[in-house]
Design an enzyme around this catalytic site. Structure first.
Site, PDB file in Angstrom:
ATOM      1  N   ILE A  97       0.851  -1.180   0.000  1.00 48.51           N
ATOM      2  CA  ILE A  97       0.000   0.000   0.000  1.00 48.51           C
ATOM      3  C   ILE A  97       0.890   1.233   0.000  1.00 48.51           C
ATOM      4  CG2 ILE A  97      -1.605   1.309   1.444  1.00 48.51           C
ATOM      5  CD1 ILE A  97      -2.622  -1.527   2.385  1.00 48.51           C
ATOM      6  N   HIS A 114      -4.698  -3.227 -11.680  1.00 47.02           N
ATOM      7  CA  HIS A 114      -5.370  -4.081 -10.700  1.00 47.02           C
ATOM      8  C   HIS A 114      -6.203  -5.138 -11.430  1.00 47.02           C
ATOM      9  CE1 HIS A 114      -7.185  -5.197  -6.902  1.00 47.02           C
ATOM     10  NE2 HIS A 114      -8.357  -5.217  -7.509  1.00 47.02           N
TER      11      HIS A 114
END
Ligand code: GRF
Length: 207
Positions: A97, A114
């Site tokens: 992250i 993604h």
């Protein structure tokens, strides 16, 4: 005119990096130069691939956390990215992250690939979740990175049908093929100066 520089952040296999390298080599990304590959994993195959192709590749220790970059490590990442003079930062299978200090150092200049049709299935195990939900289609999304994990403005999506015979592995393979296509496409459009965060529509381009 100088090239449009990109820095690619990776953690592992690096097939998306491979696809970008190939697109540069095949002149499908004529304006693009891969200035730096940065990895949080010293064993990432992507580092080897980059170096074999004459691209600068660095491993920078991510610090003690498993899912994010620890403060000092994050500063080192920011410094390396600044030094690379990258116009665009591409997260290509980077399994951490990214937090505000890094995001705010490169406003609207970080994108991620993604493996789902966002806003569906942010996070991990996207293919398993799509199969369990009996979805009829799956796909991938290139999006701007902001403070919300996999939540930034979507730029481009590609869809694949889910067949009765699909399992996680076959679905992942089909989606990955599309990832390779749309990530390079988005980088190409960026390099032409045609993507601007503020004026980009809320709906992604679907290919
Ligand atoms: C890709 O499926 C990407 O979408 C996900 O991690 C995988 C990385 O694959 N975030 P690779 O390292 O580019 O082969």
């Amino acid at each position: 005119m100088g090239k449009f520089k990109i820095a690619v952040l990776v953690s592992g296999r690096g097939s998306n990096l491979d696809a970008i390298i190939k697109a540069v080599r095949d002149k499908k990304l004529p304006l693009v130069q891969i200035a730096l590959v940065l990895s949080d994993n010293p064993a990432a195959k992507a580092i080897e691939t980059a170096r074999k192709n004459g691209i600068k590749a660095l491993y920078i220790s991510p610090g003690k956390f498993k899912t994010k970059l620890e403060g000092e490590a994050e500063s080192s990442y920011i410094e390396a990215l600044r030094k690379s003079k990258a116009d665009l930062i591409v997260l290509a299978g980077f399994m951490r992250i990214i937090k505000p200090p890094l995001i705010q150092s490169f406003p609207n200049r970080i994108i991620n690939i993604h493996p789902s049709l966002l806003p569906k299935y942010p996070g991990l195990h996207t293919h398993q979740r799509a199969l369990e939900a009996h979805d009829l289609e799956a796909g991938c999304t290139v999006h701007f990175v902001n403070e919300i994990t996999d939540g930034g403005k979507r730029i481009m999506q590609a869809k694949v049908p889910i067949l009765e015979t699909d399992n996680e592995e076959t679905l992942a393979r089909k989606v990955l093929e599309k990832e390779h296509i749309i990530l390079s496409k988005v980088i190409q459009i960026f390099s032409e100066g045609k993507i601007n965060y503020a004026s980009f529509p809320d709906e992604p381009i679907v290919v």
